[in-house]
Design an enzyme around this catalytic site. Sequence first.
Site, PDB file in Angstrom:
ATOM      1  N   LYS A 123       0.261   8.090   8.858  1.00 32.33           N
ATOM      2  CA  LYS A 123      -0.028   6.763   8.230  1.00 32.33           C
ATOM      3  C   LYS A 123       0.706   5.772   8.538  1.00 32.33           C
ATOM      4  O   LYS A 123       1.632   5.771   9.256  1.00 32.33           O
ATOM      5  CB  LYS A 123       0.373   7.108   6.735  1.00 32.33           C
ATOM      6  CG  LYS A 123       0.171   6.048   5.784  1.00 32.33           C
ATOM      7  CD  LYS A 123       0.447   6.441   4.244  1.00 32.33           C
ATOM      8  CE  LYS A 123       0.458   5.145   3.328  1.00 32.33           C
ATOM      9  NZ  LYS A 123       1.623   4.434   3.128  1.00 32.33           N
ATOM     10  N   HIS A 135       0.481  -0.696   5.179  1.00 27.32           N
ATOM     11  CA  HIS A 135       1.711  -0.382   4.068  1.00 27.32           C
ATOM     12  C   HIS A 135       1.379  -1.490   3.017  1.00 27.32           C
ATOM     13  O   HIS A 135       2.261  -2.074   2.330  1.00 27.32           O
ATOM     14  CB  HIS A 135       2.983  -0.504   4.703  1.00 27.32           C
ATOM     15  CG  HIS A 135       4.141   0.418   4.113  1.00 27.32           C
ATOM     16  ND1 HIS A 135       4.433   1.573   4.609  1.00 27.32           N
ATOM     17  CD2 HIS A 135       4.762   0.440   2.994  1.00 27.32           C
ATOM     18  CE1 HIS A 135       5.268   2.224   3.799  1.00 27.32           C
ATOM     19  NE2 HIS A 135       5.176   1.403   2.805  1.00 27.32           N
ATOM     20  N   ASP A 187      -6.160   2.514   3.652  1.00 27.85           N
ATOM     21  CA  ASP A 187      -5.581   1.738   2.410  1.00 27.85           C
ATOM     22  C   ASP A 187      -4.847   0.502   2.897  1.00 27.85           C
ATOM     23  O   ASP A 187      -5.178  -0.133   3.925  1.00 27.85           O
ATOM     24  CB  ASP A 187      -4.538   2.526   1.880  1.00 27.85           C
ATOM     25  CG  ASP A 187      -3.002   2.477   2.686  1.00 27.85           C
ATOM     26  OD1 ASP A 187      -2.765   1.655   3.211  1.00 27.85           O
ATOM     27  OD2 ASP A 187      -2.233   3.406   2.445  1.00 27.85           O
TER      28      ASP A 187
END
Length: 607
Positions: A310, A334, A365
């Site tokens: 990630k 993030h 994301d």
Amino acid sequence: MQEEPQAPGPAHAGPGRTRQSLVYRAGVLGSRPTVPTDFAELERRAQAEMSPRAWAYVAGAAGEGTTARANRVAFERHRIVPRMLPGRVSRDLSVELLGRRLPAPVLLAPVGAAGLVRRDSDTAIGAAAAELGLPYILSNQGCSPMEDVAAAMASGPRWFQLYWSTDEPLVDSLLARAEASGAEAVVVTLDTTMLGWRPQDLNLGSLPFSQGIGIAQYTSDPRFQEIVAERVAAKAAGNGGSDDVKVTLGALRSLLSISREHPGDLRTNLRSPVPRAAVETFLDIYSNPGLTWDRLATLRDRTSLPFLVKGVLHPDDAARAVEIGASGIVVSNHGGRQVDGAIASLDALPAVRSAVGPDLPVVLDSGVRTGSDVVKALALGADAVAIGRPYVYGLALAGRDGVRDVLANIVAELDLTMACPASARWPSSVRSCWRRHRDGPAGSDHRPAGAAPAVGDESDLLVELDGDPAVMAHLTGRATPAEEAIEVWLPQRTDPAHDALGLGYWSAYEGDEFVGWLCLTPTADGEAELGYRLRQRAWGRGLASEGAARLVQHGFETVRLQRIWAETMAVNARSRAVLERIGLRHARTRCASGPTPCPAPSSARWS
Ligand SMILES: Cc1cc2nc3c(=O)[nH]c(=O)nc-3n(C[C@H](O)[C@H](O)[C@H](O)COP(=O)(O)O)c2cc1C
């Protein structure tokens, strides 16, 4: 009175209409949704509920906040071209991810220290996720031990997010616990080996972990407890440095918070050195700035769970992750909390997808706020999205139900948005559906060629295009041999650096048929060269003018270029007419000698 369109029966309603009905029916009885259905109001109301410290930590971003803003701008820049009358009553939003079918392509991103917002945050979030059947990625910086969250989720899908500690046995211990508590994957976060520069927290002098909030995975871990015990023993033996703390109101508050958060009885904790030693130990070892790809590769032998990385934004990092055996990528900055001035997550997505190929799971994301955002992320190459702050705001407003409602609203809007792009299944059909349009740069077939796996599929078409001597007559004057097209020209179409600028190559389709391409290639700061190449059967129908005009508009209005220029051979009357038609002004004609038998080119420029 005009009649409303007939509502389909409940069996066909789908999450969109079902949710609307729920809200409107309750409205008839005089009640309004506890959780606002749009993000701006959700955020505003959540802020009013949260303490200044909680708000700073959750809403805050790195530096001046430019990355967080870029995330939203990227979503707004991409537009959907809805299609009409698909003739389908319901849509299938489900996707398969890592071998499990999910009801919708939506996950709950790992969010640490959510206990700042509400006590029992993580079990509430887990229960809401399980109710919807959406995977919850438990944070390594969670506020309840993962075993407790697992119990609250029953069979609900969950993954575990790992921060790689400097203590390797602790890494093993966390991995083993994740596996034992039913996590289906491990997500290793790469972008936070050090905490970003976060002015909102810094200005309050506030870090949740130093208050004991967000370290429950550690204090519940046997290996961590061992390290803490060693620290306490060393201190007792006089080897652990000075323990002088100035007694202030703030220090007492911190001590109370640390003791309350630590497992066990508050009174005992207040008298014990262990809770404070646990916080200090955590701050020393929670993350490893020296982590390398080689070290990361050891994961393959340390867990039987698939692992994803990630925080990937560069295609080379994505390729590296695949090399070391990652089962998926989470494209993320993030939520703009780590590097100020970083590329928007959505802008990084197409190049990452190109780098890893069509099959590797890619989750996006950072900045996803609505169902429409989900559609855009999937159209640009994601298999699913993860949501961060929005569900934390739901938690602030209404606990478990608030988390559920925020996510249910996003899925509902996703369902209704999908009704227009005319696709019953996805993600592949959304992509192909969008490829078929011929009427707009962003969000349709006119996207940079690196934006989706379609590029690979088009190789044969591109080779055929360049192999047509008539197409190449005013370019090189000869048909391009297939090997040359494949080795020299095709790779140039997928330059991630160009994609990242919002420039690059766009494929043009008429109906289902590939008709050629258009491009904007950066040539200097704020400047790009316009180009296009169409199959013969697409000539003479205004397609070049239409596509080029849209690209010029995209270049000036979206990318904010200062100048767009093009060059064509002087004898290429068709192209000169196109360039004039779309508003380019002839700048100069130059003579060039070259190996081709063609007459000298002329160039037209427009600023
Ligand atoms: C309050 C907060 C805490 C977070 N904690 C973690 C964490 O512990 N681990 C992690 O990998 N990401 C963490 N993130 C990042 C999220 O997983 C996710 O990447 C980000 O929130 C997505 O952006 P969004 O908030 O704009 O949806 C956190 C984000 C927020 C807002």
